[in-house]
Scaffold this motif. Structure first.
Motif, PDB file in Angstrom:
ATOM      1  N   UNK A 113       0.813  -1.205   0.000  1.00 15.03           N
ATOM      2  CA  UNK A 113       0.000   0.000   0.000  1.00 15.03           C
ATOM      3  C   UNK A 113       0.854   1.267   0.000  1.00 15.03           C
ATOM      4  N   UNK A 114       2.168   1.147   0.127  1.00 14.66           N
ATOM      5  CA  UNK A 114       3.048   2.302   0.156  1.00 14.66           C
ATOM      6  C   UNK A 114       4.194   2.102  -0.819  1.00 14.66           C
ATOM      7  N   UNK A 115       3.892   2.055  -2.114  1.00 18.39           N
ATOM      8  CA  UNK A 115       4.932   1.718  -3.074  1.00 18.39           C
ATOM      9  C   UNK A 115       5.823   2.877  -3.517  1.00 18.39           C
ATOM     10  N   UNK A 116       5.428   4.132  -3.296  1.00 16.95           N
ATOM     11  CA  UNK A 116       6.200   5.257  -3.815  1.00 16.95           C
ATOM     12  C   UNK A 116       7.510   5.384  -3.043  1.00 16.95           C
ATOM     13  N   UNK A 117       8.594   5.398  -3.791  1.00 16.09           N
ATOM     14  CA  UNK A 117       9.930   5.529  -3.208  1.00 16.09           C
ATOM     15  C   UNK A 117      10.577   6.772  -3.781  1.00 16.09           C
ATOM     16  N   UNK A 118      11.104   7.618  -2.902  1.00 18.08           N
ATOM     17  CA  UNK A 118      11.843   8.807  -3.322  1.00 18.08           C
ATOM     18  C   UNK A 118      13.307   8.573  -2.962  1.00 18.08           C
ATOM     19  N   UNK A 119      14.138   8.494  -3.974  1.00 19.91           N
ATOM     20  CA  UNK A 119      15.576   8.386  -3.756  1.00 19.91           C
ATOM     21  C   UNK A 119      16.117   9.802  -3.621  1.00 19.91           C
ATOM     22  N   UNK A 120      16.866  10.053  -2.554  1.00 24.44           N
ATOM     23  CA  UNK A 120      17.387  11.391  -2.300  1.00 24.44           C
ATOM     24  C   UNK A 120      18.805  11.309  -1.757  1.00 24.44           C
ATOM     25  N   UNK A 121      19.426  12.472  -1.630  1.00 25.56           N
ATOM     26  CA  UNK A 121      20.781  12.554  -1.074  1.00 25.56           C
ATOM     27  C   UNK A 121      20.755  13.492   0.125  1.00 25.56           C
ATOM     28  N   UNK A 122      21.089  12.965   1.293  1.00 21.91           N
ATOM     29  CA  UNK A 122      21.108  13.795   2.503  1.00 21.91           C
ATOM     30  C   UNK A 122      22.336  14.690   2.537  1.00 21.91           C
ATOM     31  N   UNK A 123      23.354  14.335   1.775  1.00 19.01           N
ATOM     32  CA  UNK A 123      24.594  15.112   1.742  1.00 19.01           C
ATOM     33  C   UNK A 123      24.783  15.629   0.324  1.00 19.01           C
ATOM     34  N   UNK A 124      24.702  16.951   0.179  1.00 24.67           N
ATOM     35  CA  UNK A 124      24.908  17.553  -1.131  1.00 24.67           C
ATOM     36  C   UNK A 124      25.248  19.026  -0.954  1.00 24.67           C
ATOM     37  N   UNK A 164      20.434   0.621  -7.064  1.00 25.52           N
ATOM     38  CA  UNK A 164      19.045   0.282  -7.369  1.00 25.52           C
ATOM     39  C   UNK A 164      18.344   1.448  -8.061  1.00 25.52           C
ATOM     40  N   UNK A 165      18.588   2.670  -7.575  1.00 27.11           N
ATOM     41  CA  UNK A 165      17.993   3.857  -8.186  1.00 27.11           C
ATOM     42  C   UNK A 165      18.414   3.979  -9.642  1.00 27.11           C
ATOM     43  N   UNK A 166      19.695   3.835  -9.887  1.00 26.49           N
ATOM     44  CA  UNK A 166      20.213   3.973 -11.251  1.00 26.49           C
ATOM     45  C   UNK A 166      19.729   2.852 -12.163  1.00 26.49           C
ATOM     46  N   UNK A 167      19.601   1.661 -11.614  1.00 24.68           N
ATOM     47  CA  UNK A 167      19.090   0.536 -12.411  1.00 24.68           C
ATOM     48  C   UNK A 167      17.636   0.784 -12.793  1.00 24.68           C
ATOM     49  N   UNK A 168      16.817   1.205 -11.814  1.00 24.67           N
ATOM     50  CA  UNK A 168      15.404   1.474 -12.086  1.00 24.67           C
ATOM     51  C   UNK A 168      15.243   2.615 -13.085  1.00 24.67           C
ATOM     52  N   UNK A 169      16.112   3.635 -12.989  1.00 24.67           N
ATOM     53  CA  UNK A 169      16.043   4.784 -13.898  1.00 24.67           C
ATOM     54  C   UNK A 169      16.569   4.433 -15.285  1.00 24.67           C
ATOM     55  N   UNK A 170      17.309   3.333 -15.385  1.00 26.06           N
ATOM     56  CA  UNK A 170      17.885   2.942 -16.666  1.00 26.06           C
ATOM     57  C   UNK A 170      18.999   3.874 -17.106  1.00 26.06           C
ATOM     58  N   UNK A 171      19.652   4.508 -16.111  1.00 26.17           N
ATOM     59  CA  UNK A 171      20.706   5.475 -16.393  1.00 26.17           C
ATOM     60  C   UNK A 171      21.820   5.280 -15.362  1.00 26.17           C
ATOM     61  N   UNK A 172      23.005   4.841 -15.786  1.00 21.92           N
ATOM     62  CA  UNK A 172      24.083   4.581 -14.833  1.00 21.92           C
ATOM     63  C   UNK A 172      24.641   5.833 -14.165  1.00 21.92           C
ATOM     64  N   UNK A 173      24.215   7.022 -14.618  1.00 22.93           N
ATOM     65  CA  UNK A 173      24.688   8.268 -13.989  1.00 22.93           C
ATOM     66  C   UNK A 173      23.539   9.091 -13.409  1.00 22.93           C
ATOM     67  N   UNK A 174      22.349   8.496 -13.248  1.00 23.54           N
ATOM     68  CA  UNK A 174      21.194   9.215 -12.708  1.00 23.54           C
ATOM     69  C   UNK A 174      21.513   9.781 -11.331  1.00 23.54           C
ATOM     70  N   UNK A 175      21.048  11.005 -11.105  1.00 18.52           N
ATOM     71  CA  UNK A 175      21.254  11.689  -9.835  1.00 18.52           C
ATOM     72  C   UNK A 175      19.907  11.887  -9.143  1.00 18.52           C
ATOM     73  N   UNK A 176      19.911  11.955  -7.811  1.00 17.98           N
ATOM     74  CA  UNK A 176      18.659  12.184  -7.095  1.00 17.98           C
ATOM     75  C   UNK A 176      18.179  13.630  -7.306  1.00 17.98           C
ATOM     76  N   UNK A 177      16.918  13.873  -7.044  1.00 19.91           N
ATOM     77  CA  UNK A 177      15.897  12.918  -6.635  1.00 19.91           C
ATOM     78  C   UNK A 177      15.322  12.140  -7.817  1.00 19.91           C
ATOM     79  N   UNK A 178      15.008  10.904  -7.559  1.00 18.65           N
ATOM     80  CA  UNK A 178      14.351  10.014  -8.519  1.00 18.65           C
ATOM     81  C   UNK A 178      13.162   9.384  -7.799  1.00 18.65           C
TER      82      UNK A 178
END
Length: 157
Positions: free
Chosen positions: A62-73, A110-124
């Motif tokens: 029931x809670x499928x939405x995932x936000x990938x983020x960076x706490x340090x930036x 996992x974020x980059x794999x799901x995005x289909x981009x090996x250089x994807x940056x957050x947020x995704x």
């Protein structure tokens, strides 16, 4: 156990195994809309594994939405984009989970794999294992009044 935060500036929480259930715990007398905290429950609320009366059981599905983020930036723009996503989801009462890619390289992979981009940056943003999009796509969905479709939700957002 991996630590993650539901909202920046609130609490750091421990994540349990994938087969655990999720419960929402109200932070006492504070307004629930602003101060509810999502926790992964692994039977810690009661030895029997049954949540107390202050918890509302919700299945992980029931809670499928995932936000990938960076706490340090060092990027103020990145921090504002992340906060905007979390703020919109919270205000629309859409449950979500955050994964801090700076604390766990497996989450970044996992974020980059799901995005289909090996250089994807957050947020995704993902819905379970299904990639939804990045911040620009999120903003476009809001502008087009298509947030429900963007997040691949079965209900009106």
């Amino acid at each position: 156990m991996q630590a993650g935060k539901l909202r920046p500036n609130l609490l750091t929480l421990s994540a349990a195994s994938a087969d655990s259930h999720i419960f929402i715990q109200n932070a006492g007398t504070l307004p629930a809309v602003h101060f509810s905290v999502l926790l992964l429950c692994s039977g810690l609320c009661k030895p029997s594994g049954v949540c107390s009366d202050r918890c509302a059981s919700v299945k992980a599905a029931d809670m499928p939405v995932i936000v990938y983020y960076a706490s340090v930036s060092g990027s103020l723009e990145l921090k504002k984009n992340q906060e905007r996503i979390m703020s919109v989801l919270t205000s629309k009462k859409i449950p979500y989970e955050t994964k801090d890619i700076t604390q766990n390289s497996a989450d970044k992979d996992a974020m980059r794999k799901k995005a289909g981009n090996p250089t994807a940056m957050p947020p995704q943003i993902c819905n379970g294992d299904v990639y939804c999009g990045d911040f620009a796509a999120f903003e476009n969905a809001i502008e087009d009044n298509q947030l429900e479709e963007f997040l691949k939700l079965g209900r009106k957002a």
